[in-house]
Design a protein around this motif. Structure first.
Motif, mmCIF file in Angstrom:
data_model
loop_
_atom_site.group_PDB
_atom_site.id
_atom_site.type_symbol
_atom_site.label_atom_id
_atom_site.label_comp_id
_atom_site.label_asym_id
_atom_site.label_seq_id
_atom_site.Cartn_x
_atom_site.Cartn_y
_atom_site.Cartn_z
ATOM 1 N N SER A 42 11.105 18.200 -4.183
ATOM 2 C CA SER A 42 11.059 16.749 -4.374
ATOM 3 C C SER A 42 12.331 16.087 -3.845
ATOM 4 N N ARG A 43 13.189 16.858 -3.146
ATOM 5 C CA ARG A 43 14.433 16.303 -2.599
ATOM 6 C C ARG A 43 14.145 15.503 -1.327
ATOM 7 N N VAL A 44 14.517 14.245 -1.364
ATOM 8 C CA VAL A 44 14.346 13.378 -0.202
ATOM 9 C C VAL A 44 15.496 13.650 0.764
ATOM 10 N N LEU A 45 15.177 13.925 2.035
ATOM 11 C CA LEU A 45 16.203 14.154 3.050
ATOM 12 C C LEU A 45 16.516 12.894 3.845
ATOM 13 N N VAL A 57 0.873 -1.174 0.000
ATOM 14 C CA VAL A 57 0.000 0.000 0.000
ATOM 15 C C VAL A 57 0.908 1.221 0.000
ATOM 16 N N THR A 58 0.643 2.146 -0.918
ATOM 17 C CA THR A 58 1.458 3.355 -1.068
ATOM 18 C C THR A 58 0.616 4.570 -0.717
ATOM 19 N N ALA A 59 1.206 5.488 0.056
ATOM 20 C CA ALA A 59 0.522 6.741 0.418
ATOM 21 C C ALA A 59 1.313 7.916 -0.147
ATOM 22 N N TYR A 60 0.583 8.956 -0.572
ATOM 23 C CA TYR A 60 1.172 10.153 -1.145
ATOM 24 C C TYR A 60 0.761 11.369 -0.330
ATOM 25 N N ASP A 61 1.598 12.413 -0.339
ATOM 26 C CA ASP A 61 1.213 13.655 0.332
ATOM 27 C C ASP A 61 0.432 14.533 -0.639
ATOM 28 N N PHE A 62 0.032 15.724 -0.189
ATOM 29 C CA PHE A 62 -0.804 16.588 -1.016
ATOM 30 C C PHE A 62 -0.055 17.126 -2.237
ATOM 31 N N LEU A 63 1.275 16.993 -2.279
ATOM 32 C CA LEU A 63 2.061 17.406 -3.442
ATOM 33 C C LEU A 63 2.298 16.252 -4.415
ATOM 34 N N GLY A 64 1.751 15.087 -4.100
ATOM 35 C CA GLY A 64 1.891 13.936 -4.979
ATOM 36 C C GLY A 64 3.167 13.145 -4.782
ATOM 37 N N ARG A 65 3.886 13.421 -3.698
ATOM 38 C CA ARG A 65 5.134 12.703 -3.428
ATOM 39 C C ARG A 65 4.844 11.435 -2.637
ATOM 40 N N GLU A 66 5.564 10.369 -2.971
ATOM 41 C CA GLU A 66 5.404 9.102 -2.254
ATOM 42 C C GLU A 66 5.983 9.273 -0.856
ATOM 43 N N VAL A 67 5.148 9.112 0.164
ATOM 44 C CA VAL A 67 5.623 9.297 1.533
ATOM 45 C C VAL A 67 5.724 7.992 2.318
ATOM 46 N N CYS A 68 5.013 6.957 1.879
ATOM 47 C CA CYS A 68 5.018 5.725 2.649
ATOM 48 C C CYS A 68 4.632 4.549 1.758
ATOM 49 N N ALA A 114 3.900 0.461 2.508
ATOM 50 C CA ALA A 114 3.782 -0.603 3.514
ATOM 51 C C ALA A 114 3.649 -1.948 2.803
ATOM 52 N N THR A 115 4.469 -2.908 3.221
ATOM 53 C CA THR A 115 4.414 -4.270 2.698
ATOM 54 C C THR A 115 4.439 -5.221 3.887
ATOM 55 N N PRO A 116 4.244 -6.519 3.670
ATOM 56 C CA PRO A 116 4.343 -7.458 4.789
ATOM 57 C C PRO A 116 5.721 -7.458 5.445
ATOM 58 N N LEU A 117 6.744 -6.999 4.736
ATOM 59 C CA LEU A 117 8.094 -6.974 5.285
ATOM 60 C C LEU A 117 8.390 -5.718 6.094
ATOM 61 N N GLY A 118 7.509 -4.723 6.050
ATOM 62 C CA GLY A 118 7.729 -3.502 6.810
ATOM 63 C C GLY A 118 7.269 -2.267 6.067
ATOM 64 N N VAL A 119 7.711 -1.131 6.582
ATOM 65 C CA VAL A 119 7.285 0.164 6.048
ATOM 66 C C VAL A 119 8.514 0.954 5.623
ATOM 67 N N THR A 120 8.404 1.618 4.479
ATOM 68 C CA THR A 120 9.417 2.572 4.022
ATOM 69 C C THR A 120 8.763 3.937 3.998
ATOM 70 N N SER A 121 9.404 4.921 4.647
ATOM 71 C CA SER A 121 8.871 6.284 4.686
ATOM 72 C C SER A 121 9.902 7.247 4.130
ATOM 73 N N ASN A 122 9.429 8.229 3.339
ATOM 74 C CA ASN A 122 10.283 9.258 2.759
ATOM 75 C C ASN A 122 9.965 10.595 3.407
ATOM 76 N N PHE A 123 11.009 11.353 3.751
ATOM 77 C CA PHE A 123 10.849 12.690 4.326
ATOM 78 C C PHE A 123 11.532 13.678 3.391
ATOM 79 N N TYR A 124 10.819 14.748 3.015
ATOM 80 C CA TYR A 124 11.264 15.667 1.984
ATOM 81 C C TYR A 124 11.706 17.015 2.550
ATOM 82 N N ASP A 125 12.442 17.764 1.726
ATOM 83 C CA ASP A 125 12.918 19.107 2.042
ATOM 84 C C ASP A 125 11.825 20.100 1.658
ATOM 85 N N GLY A 126 10.972 20.439 2.618
ATOM 86 C CA GLY A 126 9.890 21.391 2.354
ATOM 87 C C GLY A 126 9.014 20.942 1.203
#
Length: 92
Positions: free
Chosen positions: A63-66, A35-46, A48-60
């Motif tokens: 589209s730069r991932v911090l 399951v993939t979640a996006y923020d209001f700017l359309g960026r992939e933020v999360c 989730a799979t059976p193996l765990g969760v990957t989360s992305n945090f951006y610079d304001g």
């Protein structure tokens, strides 16, 4: 029993894939589901799979991932120069 892999994807109103289910046979349960979640700017933020969760945090609003966090792994940090070019990655 002959195994066959089938895949089903669901999309949001913007055409982005938000869920994928894969089954090993036509009568078996889903063995992989993401399951993939996006923020209001359309960026992939999360993701989730059976193996765990990957989360992305951006610079304001860019589209730069911090930082990328993954279940069971160290965080990955990203640094950029004044022009927005990736200059460094590190594990935290």
């Amino acid at each position: 029993m002959t195994k066959r892999q089938t895949s089903h994807s669901a999309y949001d109103t913007s055409g982005r894939r938000v869920e994928t289910a894969v089954t090993e046979s036509s009568d078996g349960p889903a063995v992989t589901n993401s399951v993939t979640a996006y923020d209001f700017l359309g960026r992939e933020v999360c993701v989730a799979t059976p193996l765990g969760v990957t989360s992305n945090f951006y610079d304001g609003a860019s589209s730069r991932v911090l930082r990328v966090t993954r279940t069971g792994s160290p965080d990955t940090l990203y640094a950029y120069d004044a022009l927005g070019n990736l200059t460094q990655t590190a594990l935290d």
